[in-house]
Scaffold this active site. Structure first.
Site, PDB file in Angstrom:
ATOM      1  N   ASP A  67       0.683  -1.143  -0.083  1.00  0.00           N
ATOM      2  CA  ASP A  67       0.064   0.063  -0.076  1.00  0.00           C
ATOM      3  C   ASP A  67       0.823   1.241   0.131  1.00  0.00           C
ATOM      4  OD1 ASP A  67       0.965  -0.284   2.563  1.00  0.00           O
ATOM      5  OD2 ASP A  67      -1.074  -0.627   3.672  1.00  0.00           O
ATOM      6  N   ASN A 136      -7.672  -1.116  14.716  1.00  0.00           N
ATOM      7  CA  ASN A 136      -8.822  -1.195  14.553  1.00  0.00           C
ATOM      8  C   ASN A 136      -9.296  -2.446  13.525  1.00  0.00           C
ATOM      9  OD1 ASN A 136      -7.825  -0.455  12.327  1.00  0.00           O
ATOM     10  ND2 ASN A 136      -9.325   1.205  11.581  1.00  0.00           N
ATOM     11  N   GLU A 143      -9.838  -0.824   5.186  1.00  0.00           N
ATOM     12  CA  GLU A 143     -10.359  -0.112   6.736  1.00  0.00           C
ATOM     13  C   GLU A 143     -11.834  -0.778   6.850  1.00  0.00           C
ATOM     14  OE1 GLU A 143      -8.677   1.672   8.533  1.00  0.00           O
ATOM     15  OE2 GLU A 143      -7.649   3.199   7.639  1.00  0.00           O
TER      16      GLU A 143
END
Ligand code: F6R
Length: 242
Positions: A67, A136, A143
């Site tokens: 990424d 998270n 995400e």
């Protein structure tokens, strides 16, 4: 999903470096995606040392991207391309022609992602992807969301991740709002997907991964349970709530 729990950060890094070296020995022209972040730093140091001693040869290894932030040129000191080059690539005997990172400043990022995916398909796919895990539950820049994208794509960086990553920038405003990332099928189809995790900050994510009985897009790490070739190395602190 295969899980190894080791004592501490040093053992996690040693174990990860050993896997990379074994894979390169088995296939000298391995296609591999290396991550950024704090987690793999010691692994890179070990690999630099081993390369200097002649114990691993990266000259034919093919490097691809996990990424990067969209809009940060490779020479920007917070771009992932720069981070990896400074810490790892420039200190080892990689052939620069074999390092093909996704262009995160391409004028048409959708086309760049399609082009990158085509290139990887023609090359026969990724042999090894290494990555960390977000507190998270993000994997790469996939995400928490209501859906997960299959292939390389542009993703909005969550406010949560922007705040966590602000430590690398002068201010939160400077943290890019978009990133380009490997997709979930890219991850699951790789010959091996190696996930590294250390520290108690990640313990809740691992607790959730092991205790939730479902896979969900709002917790991307849950997709690790789908992979046959997923290998996780956790230190005891990360595994403390499992
Ligand atoms: C980095 C990446 C991210 C990190 C994750 C953990 O290329 O893909 O998913 O692996 O944010 O970051 P650290 O290692 O800093 O805790």
């Amino acid at each position: 999903m295969n899980v190894t729990i080791v004592k501490d950060y040093e053992s996690m890094s040693q174990e990860a470096a050993k896997i990379v070296m074994d894979q390169v020995k088995k296939k000298p022209d391995l296609i591999v995606c290396f991550p950024t972040g704090s987690t793999p730093i010691r692994m890179y140091e070990i690999l630099v040392e081993e390369n200097a001693k002649g114990n691993v040869d990266f000259s034919n290894v093919q490097v691809r991207s996990v990424d990067d932030y969209v809009g940060l040129p490779p020479e920007h000191n917070q771009s992932y391309a720069y981070f990896l080059d400074q810490l790892f690539f420039s200190k080892c005997n990689f052939n620069p022609n074999n390092i093909r990172l996704i262009h995160s400043c391409a004028p048409d990022m959708k086309e760049e992602c399609r082009h990158y995916a085509r290139m990887l398909e023609e090359e026969g796919g990724i042999d090894l992807i290494i990555d960390g895990i977000g507190e998270n539950g993000h994997i790469g820049f996939n995400e928490p969301a209501d859906k997960l994208m299959d292939r390389y794509h542009v993703e909005k960086v969550s406010e949560w991740t922007r705040k966590v990553n602000a430590r690398f920038f002068e201010s939160l405003d400077e943290v890019p709002k978009f990133a380009v990332t490997v997709g979930v099928l890219d991850l699951l189809e790789a010959g091996m997907f190696l996930i590294l995790s250390n520290g108690t900050k990640k313990a809740e994510a691992w607790r959730r991964l092991f205790h939730d009985e479902y896979i969900s897009a709002d917790f991307p790490a849950s997709l690790l349970k789908l992979g046959r070739n997923v290998h996780c190395i956790l230190d005891e602190a990360s595994a403390s709530l499992i």
